[in-house]
Structures are given as C-alpha cells and as structure tokens.
Design a protein around this motif. Structure first.
Motif, PDB file in Angstrom:
ATOM      1  N   LYS A 366       0.818  -1.216   0.000  1.00 39.22           N
ATOM      2  CA  LYS A 366       0.000   0.000   0.000  1.00 39.22           C
ATOM      3  C   LYS A 366       0.849   1.263   0.000  1.00 39.22           C
ATOM      4  O   LYS A 366       0.466   2.261  -0.626  1.00 39.22           O
ATOM      5  CB  LYS A 366      -0.931   0.010   1.218  1.00 39.22           C
ATOM      6  N   ASN A 367       1.952   1.236   0.716  1.00 39.22           N
ATOM      7  CA  ASN A 367       2.736   2.445   0.922  1.00 39.22           C
ATOM      8  C   ASN A 367       4.147   2.279   0.380  1.00 39.22           C
ATOM      9  O   ASN A 367       4.646   1.156   0.218  1.00 39.22           O
ATOM     10  CB  ASN A 367       2.808   2.808   2.412  1.00 39.22           C
ATOM     11  N   SER A 368       4.769   3.408   0.121  1.00 33.67           N
ATOM     12  CA  SER A 368       6.135   3.446  -0.380  1.00 33.67           C
ATOM     13  C   SER A 368       7.115   3.569   0.781  1.00 33.67           C
ATOM     14  O   SER A 368       6.946   4.423   1.666  1.00 33.67           O
ATOM     15  CB  SER A 368       6.310   4.631  -1.336  1.00 33.67           C
ATOM     16  N   ASP A 440       1.951  11.820  -1.300  1.00 31.35           N
ATOM     17  CA  ASP A 440       1.178  10.825  -0.559  1.00 31.35           C
ATOM     18  C   ASP A 440       2.128   9.676  -0.219  1.00 31.35           C
ATOM     19  O   ASP A 440       3.273   9.665  -0.609  1.00 31.35           O
ATOM     20  CB  ASP A 440      -0.027  10.328  -1.365  1.00 31.35           C
ATOM     21  N   LYS A 442       1.536   6.443  -0.944  1.00 31.32           N
ATOM     22  CA  LYS A 442       1.226   5.254  -1.729  1.00 31.32           C
ATOM     23  C   LYS A 442       2.486   4.715  -2.408  1.00 31.32           C
ATOM     24  O   LYS A 442       3.443   5.448  -2.667  1.00 31.32           O
ATOM     25  CB  LYS A 442       0.157   5.570  -2.776  1.00 31.32           C
ATOM     26  N   THR A 443       2.452   3.429  -2.731  1.00 34.84           N
ATOM     27  CA  THR A 443       3.592   2.778  -3.372  1.00 34.84           C
ATOM     28  C   THR A 443       3.812   3.316  -4.779  1.00 34.84           C
ATOM     29  O   THR A 443       2.878   3.811  -5.429  1.00 34.84           O
ATOM     30  CB  THR A 443       3.368   1.251  -3.422  1.00 34.84           C
ATOM     31  N   THR A 446       2.344   1.686  -9.204  1.00 33.11           N
ATOM     32  CA  THR A 446       1.483   2.173 -10.278  1.00 33.11           C
ATOM     33  C   THR A 446       2.204   3.175 -11.161  1.00 33.11           C
ATOM     34  O   THR A 446       2.095   3.139 -12.391  1.00 33.11           O
ATOM     35  CB  THR A 446       0.216   2.812  -9.683  1.00 33.11           C
TER      36      THR A 446
END
Length: 466
Positions: A366-368, A440, A442-443, A446
């Motif tokens: 979900k996250n980076s 943000d 997020k990973t 994408t």
C-alpha cells in the motif's frame, strides 16, 4: 667345325628363348624369388588355346583404337602373354586396358607398359566436365526438389495448425501457459520433422535424411555447446512457470547479477528472460537461468516490511523522554502498523551523542518505503526539537561539563560596536504526517508500471506467469 657351329647356334637359341621365370618376372614387374611365394597368374589357363596370338593382337588393337583413349597404342601377344604399349590419357584408362586384355580369351598374362599422358599445367577440362555433370544432375533433380519444397511448405502449415489445436486442447486441463506452449511446440516440431524427412526421401537424399535424423556425435556435441545457454534458459522458464516464485507487478531483487543486485517490478517472463522495470523507469532483461539459480528477494510476497534509521541525542538530554517522543510519532503515524509493534532502542554511545535505532513496520503493497521513511524522519526531528532535545553533530559539537565563565562589562568599549540583535527563535510547531514534498504515501508500483507501459521491446512476447 660343324659341331662347334651347331653348339653355338643352340646356345644362341637358348639365350633368345625366354624362360617361364623371365615371363613371370615381366608380368609381375618383379624379379622371381623362390622364397617370396607364387607369382601372379591368370584365373584360368587353357592347355589347348583356341585363338592364336595374331587374332588376340588384332582384337585388342581394335578395342583400344575404338575407345579413343590411347595414343600410339600397340598390342603384341607372345604365347598368350599380351604386351601393351602406348600412351593413355588417364590412369583409370590405363588400368582399364590391362583389365580388358586380361579378360580376353586365351590371354594368360598381361604386361602393361603403357604410360599416362602428362597433363598440362593449365587444364580446365576436368573442371568444365565436372560443371557439366553437376548441371545435368541438377536439371534432372529439379522436379524432385520442387515437389520436396511443396511437401515442406505443406508440412510447415500442418505443423502450425497441429500446434494451435494442441494448445487449445491442453488449456482445458493445464493452467500454465508455458506448458501449453511447450506441448504445442513438441507436436508441431514432430510433424514438421516427418514432413521434412518425406521431402528428403522424395528428392532422393535418403542418406542425408538418415543423417539428419540420426545425427553424428560431433555435430550433436557442437550443437549442444552452441545451444547450451538457450536450452538452459528454456528449462529455467519452465521451472519458473511451475514454481511461481513471483508474479507480474511484484517488487523483486535478483542477486549476483554483474556483481550487484537488480531490483525492479516484474513486467513479464518470456522464453528468453525475465523483464523488470526499475524504480528509475529503466528496463532490465535477465536470463531465466540467472533468475532461477540466483538469490531472489520478493518484497511483495509478504506485505509487511521493516525499515529503520538512526538518530543521535545529546548526553545531557533524557534518553527515555526521547524514546517516548519517537514512539509517540510512530504509533500515531498512519502508515506504521501496530503489529508487529515499532521499537526505539539505544544502539551505541558516540563521542558526542547517544545513538538511538528506530524500527517500524509498514505495508509495502500500500505504501512506499521511501515516502514513509521521509515522513517519519521529518516528524521525529520536529518532535525532538520542540521538546528541547538536542541532536548534536559529533564533528562540530564542543561540550563543557562545568560551563564557561563569562564576565559582562557594563561600560561600552570605545570603538567596539554593539552585537546585533538576535531575533527570538520561531515557535516550533508539530509536523504533519504528509506534506507537499511527499505528496502521498502510496507505493510507486502504479507510477513505475505506468511510466514503462509503452515499452515496444516486449510487445508481442508471450507472458509465462500471471
């Protein structure tokens, strides 16, 4: 006197008449040696010959002249022994004349005194004759070759059709795309080999067909060395497709690649290699054998991942208070998970600081990790600063345990300007978990896959994993 003349004549006659040993030596071209074994003789010697020496001479002379292969040919027969002389155009025709004379009736031996004509240095006649023979053979084989080509073309399309049908049939019971493709390729190759063999048989190249099917040890060894890497990658792609060590979109790192690891998101696994997209947007193609035999770290296989960083606080500050402040930042951060819980441990005592090691877990899917680390370090620094906990620099910080005595003079010193007014420090405020720099948490998966989506080098390649 008469008696002496008769004796001399008899001696001369005896010397002129050749003995059996003389004739045998002339025939075999070797001196007679009683210990060397029997001399070469005819297969069958008639006691009462039918043909006379003259008739044999005439017949052999006619044969040699009719061929046109001999120059100044002469045949002499003496009591069944044929003496051949002259010039033959080739060594093959020289031996042919000897064999022909030996096969003639009532010839018991042949003395071949023919010599082979000397060929000129620049003689293109044999080459031209060979070219004519080759052209004649090619012309005669042309219809067979055309028919064989038609058989090969028909066999090729039949092989493709059979491979397609095999893949569709195996897709009902086998989920692996690679196994479906392998089954189709095997059936197609077998059908094409049969068609190719038939084409060789039709064109008259039976020996070549057997050689191609059976192969030789040397050719097989050479092909094995030449296609060793290809076969190794092919088998590795099958094993990767069956074991599924990673899937498309997983973040993996392959070690021992050129002395360093290769890290990126999996784009595709083909028959040739594994294609990764790095965090910088570059494409990496790794041989499947290297991926299968190397150390593969799959960061996406387990969602949770742990990161850490170090922070140093001053000796005069409370270590417990600093740990509590950092733990408060970690527990309140939205990207840090509670299980497993975060930790703040004392790592070491430096020359000017007490070094703390901060550990925390987050969801990698979900996250980076880069963004979460930036956000947490930023908040920890601000929280320690607001609380008045110093973070000295070991290279420039000077500590005076007992203080520094300072004497303040009330009267101004002539010629010395007053020190400038130092503005009061700005009030410290708490840092937000997310700011504009981090955008943000997020990973980047994408973004990376989107940036490399238009890669034309892998278009049309069959993906062997899901």
């Amino acid at each position: 006197m008469i008696t002496l003349l008769c004796a001399s004549a008899a001696a001369v006659a005896q010397e002129a008449t050749p003995t059996a040993d003389d004739v045998a030596a002339e025939v075999t071209k070797q001196p007679i040696d009683d210990k060397a074994g029997p001399a070469t003789v005819a297969d069958k010697v008639q006691v009462d010959p039918v043909n006379s020496d003259e008739r044999i001479e005439n017949r052999l002379q006619e044969i040699l002249e009719a061929t046109g292969w001999f120059t100044d040919s002469e045949v002499r027969v003496d009591r069944g022994v044929a003496f051949l002389s002259g010039v033959a155009d080739t060594e093959k025709h020289q031996l042919w004349a000897e064999a022909t004379a030996m096969k003639t009736s009532d010839v018991v031996a042949v003395v071949n005194r023919m010599r082979v004509a000397d060929r000129p240095f620049w003689n293109f006649a044999p080459a031209l004759q060979s070219m004519k023979d080759l052209a004649h053979e090619a012309t005669s084989l042309l219809p067979l070759v055309l028919f064989a080509a038609i058989v090969v073309i028909v066999g090729y399309y039949l092989a493709r059709l059979a491979a397609l049908v095999t893949r569709k049939l195996t897709s009902r019971s086998v989920d692996s795309q690679l196994l479906q493709q392998v089954a189709g390729n095997v059936v197609g190759v077998l059908i094409f080999i049969v068609a190719f063999y038939i084409a060789l048989r039709v064109s008259g190249l039976t020996r070549l067909a057997v050689t191609l099917l059976g192969g030789t040890g040397l050719v097989g060894l050479a092909i094995g060395f030449a296609f060793r890497d290809i076969a190794e990658n092919y088998l590795a792609s099958i094993l990767i497709s069956l074991n599924h060590p990673f899937r498309v979109g997983d973040l993996i790192e392959v070690g021992d690649v050129g002395g360093k690891g290769a890290m990126g998101y999996v784009r595709r696994v083909t028959m040739r290699g594994t294609i990764l997209s790095t965090l910088e947007g570059n494409q990496i193609q790794l041989p499947n054998s290297t991926v299968y035999k190397g150390m593969v770290t799959n960061y996406t296989a387990t969602p949770l991942s742990r990161l850490d960083f170090s922070v140093g606080v001053g000796f005069e500050d409370s270590i417990g208070e600093a740990q509590d402040l950092i733990m408060r930042v970690l527990t309140q951060h939205e990207a840090v998970v509670s299980e497993p819980p975060p930790m703040v441990l004392v790592e070491s005592l430096g020359s000017a600081t007490v070094n703390l090691k901060v550990f925390y877990w987050f969801d990698l899917t979900k996250n980076s990790g880069l963004k979460v680390g930036s956000s947490i370090i930023r908040q920890v620094k601000q929280s320690l600063t607001v609380a008045g906990i110093t973070m000295p620099d070991e290279a420039r910080e000077l500590v005076f345990p007992h203080g520094v005595p300072v004497q303040i003079s009330e009267s101004p010193i002539a010629g010395v300007a007053k020190p400038p007014m130092v503005p009061p420090p700005k009030p410290q405020t708490s840092e937000a978990a997310i700011n504009h720099g981090e955008d943000d948490l997020k990973t980047e998966r994408t973004d990376v896959l989107k940036a490399t989506d238009g890669d034309e080098t892998i278009e049309g390649e069959t993906n062997l994993i899901g």
